[in-house]
Scaffold this motif. Structure first.
Motif, mmCIF file in Angstrom:
data_model
loop_
_atom_site.group_PDB
_atom_site.id
_atom_site.type_symbol
_atom_site.label_atom_id
_atom_site.label_comp_id
_atom_site.label_asym_id
_atom_site.label_seq_id
_atom_site.Cartn_x
_atom_site.Cartn_y
_atom_site.Cartn_z
ATOM 1 N N LEU A 71 0.630 -1.451 -0.371
ATOM 2 C CA LEU A 71 -0.046 -0.334 0.474
ATOM 3 C C LEU A 71 1.103 1.620 0.141
ATOM 4 O O LEU A 71 0.513 2.145 -0.313
ATOM 5 C CB LEU A 71 -1.141 -0.109 1.258
ATOM 6 C CG LEU A 71 -1.964 -1.247 1.486
ATOM 7 C CD1 LEU A 71 -2.305 -0.962 2.268
ATOM 8 C CD2 LEU A 71 -3.414 -1.250 0.216
ATOM 9 N N ALA A 72 2.538 1.350 -0.349
ATOM 10 C CA ALA A 72 3.081 2.397 0.250
ATOM 11 C C ALA A 72 2.988 3.007 -1.052
ATOM 12 O O ALA A 72 2.952 4.593 -1.221
ATOM 13 C CB ALA A 72 4.235 2.248 0.293
ATOM 14 N N PRO A 73 3.035 2.210 -2.283
ATOM 15 C CA PRO A 73 2.679 4.026 -3.342
ATOM 16 C C PRO A 73 1.444 4.091 -3.464
ATOM 17 O O PRO A 73 1.544 5.618 -3.692
ATOM 18 C CB PRO A 73 2.919 2.618 -4.304
ATOM 19 C CG PRO A 73 3.386 1.098 -3.913
ATOM 20 C CD PRO A 73 2.552 1.107 -2.758
ATOM 21 N N LEU A 74 0.462 3.719 -2.710
ATOM 22 C CA LEU A 74 -1.080 4.486 -2.508
ATOM 23 C C LEU A 74 -0.834 5.177 -1.786
ATOM 24 O O LEU A 74 -1.039 7.049 -2.273
ATOM 25 C CB LEU A 74 -2.518 3.338 -2.282
ATOM 26 C CG LEU A 74 -3.517 4.079 -2.030
ATOM 27 C CD1 LEU A 74 -4.017 4.678 -3.595
ATOM 28 C CD2 LEU A 74 -4.390 2.931 -1.774
ATOM 29 N N VAL A 75 -0.079 5.686 -0.624
ATOM 30 C CA VAL A 75 -0.098 6.594 -0.003
ATOM 31 C C VAL A 75 0.736 7.124 -0.191
ATOM 32 O O VAL A 75 0.182 8.840 -0.076
ATOM 33 C CB VAL A 75 0.782 5.766 1.511
ATOM 34 C CG1 VAL A 75 0.437 6.815 2.469
ATOM 35 C CG2 VAL A 75 -0.327 4.480 2.287
ATOM 36 N N LEU A 76 1.425 7.406 -1.096
ATOM 37 C CA LEU A 76 2.820 8.310 -1.513
ATOM 38 C C LEU A 76 2.339 9.195 -2.582
ATOM 39 O O LEU A 76 2.041 9.924 -2.617
ATOM 40 C CB LEU A 76 4.367 7.814 -2.068
ATOM 41 C CG LEU A 76 4.637 8.751 -2.332
ATOM 42 C CD1 LEU A 76 5.759 9.438 -1.267
ATOM 43 C CD2 LEU A 76 6.201 7.968 -3.107
ATOM 44 N N ILE A 77 1.281 8.165 -3.179
ATOM 45 C CA ILE A 77 0.246 9.660 -4.174
ATOM 46 C C ILE A 77 -1.048 9.984 -4.078
ATOM 47 O O ILE A 77 -1.040 11.359 -4.491
ATOM 48 C CB ILE A 77 -0.081 8.477 -5.202
ATOM 49 C CG1 ILE A 77 0.583 7.303 -6.122
ATOM 50 C CG2 ILE A 77 -1.506 8.962 -6.445
ATOM 51 C CD1 ILE A 77 0.275 5.912 -7.046
ATOM 52 N N LEU A 78 -1.058 9.194 -2.561
ATOM 53 C CA LEU A 78 -1.568 10.585 -1.551
ATOM 54 C C LEU A 78 -1.235 11.573 -1.079
ATOM 55 O O LEU A 78 -1.823 12.858 -1.105
ATOM 56 C CB LEU A 78 -2.982 9.605 -0.706
ATOM 57 C CG LEU A 78 -4.286 8.544 -1.828
ATOM 58 C CD1 LEU A 78 -4.811 7.525 -0.613
ATOM 59 C CD2 LEU A 78 -4.813 9.245 -2.612
ATOM 60 N N LEU A 79 -0.437 11.215 -0.380
ATOM 61 C CA LEU A 79 -0.151 12.340 -0.231
ATOM 62 C C LEU A 79 0.552 13.825 -1.333
ATOM 63 O O LEU A 79 0.713 14.667 -0.898
ATOM 64 C CB LEU A 79 1.818 11.631 0.604
ATOM 65 C CG LEU A 79 2.681 13.483 1.377
ATOM 66 C CD1 LEU A 79 1.599 13.211 2.019
ATOM 67 C CD2 LEU A 79 3.406 12.273 1.164
ATOM 68 N N ILE A 80 1.629 12.838 -2.247
ATOM 69 C CA ILE A 80 1.712 13.757 -3.420
ATOM 70 C C ILE A 80 0.538 14.895 -3.968
ATOM 71 O O ILE A 80 1.039 16.211 -3.823
ATOM 72 C CB ILE A 80 1.912 13.195 -4.791
ATOM 73 C CG1 ILE A 80 3.099 12.626 -4.268
ATOM 74 C CG2 ILE A 80 2.666 14.358 -6.046
ATOM 75 C CD1 ILE A 80 4.209 12.020 -5.621
#
Length: 96
Positions: A71-80
């Protein structure tokens, strides 16, 4: 100053696309659609991994372990996306 903020927005948008491409490529590798023994595929995978891993590693550190789902890519995309909204709503309009 506004030009710098617009370039920052462009870099953030590019980062989102790199994360999406890396996620799709990891799925293609996992389902044996593409083979990592192919030199071109392996070079793209290594380049994307080297670019995204320093950003994803700290996020993986505080996320709970899930079996087989990263889920790390999803969290990073939401942060961006959040950073882009802050840039568009608060920073760019207030720069003369």
């Amino acid at each position: 100053m506004k030009a710098i903020l617009l370039v920052l927005d462009l870099v953030l948008q590019l980062a989102i696309w790199v994360l999406i491409i890396q996620a799709v490529l990891s799925w293609l590798i996992a389902f044996n659609v593409v083979n990592t023994r192919n030199g071109f595929v392996m070079s793209i995978w290594q380049a994307l991994h080297q670019v995204t891993e320093p950003l994803l590693r700290p996020i993986r550190g505080f996320l709970p372990r899930t079996s087989g789902i990263d889920l790390a890519p999803l969290v990073l995309i939401l942060l961006i996306i959040f950073l882009r909204y802050v840039n568009h709503l608060y920073l760019i309009p207030n720069v003369p």
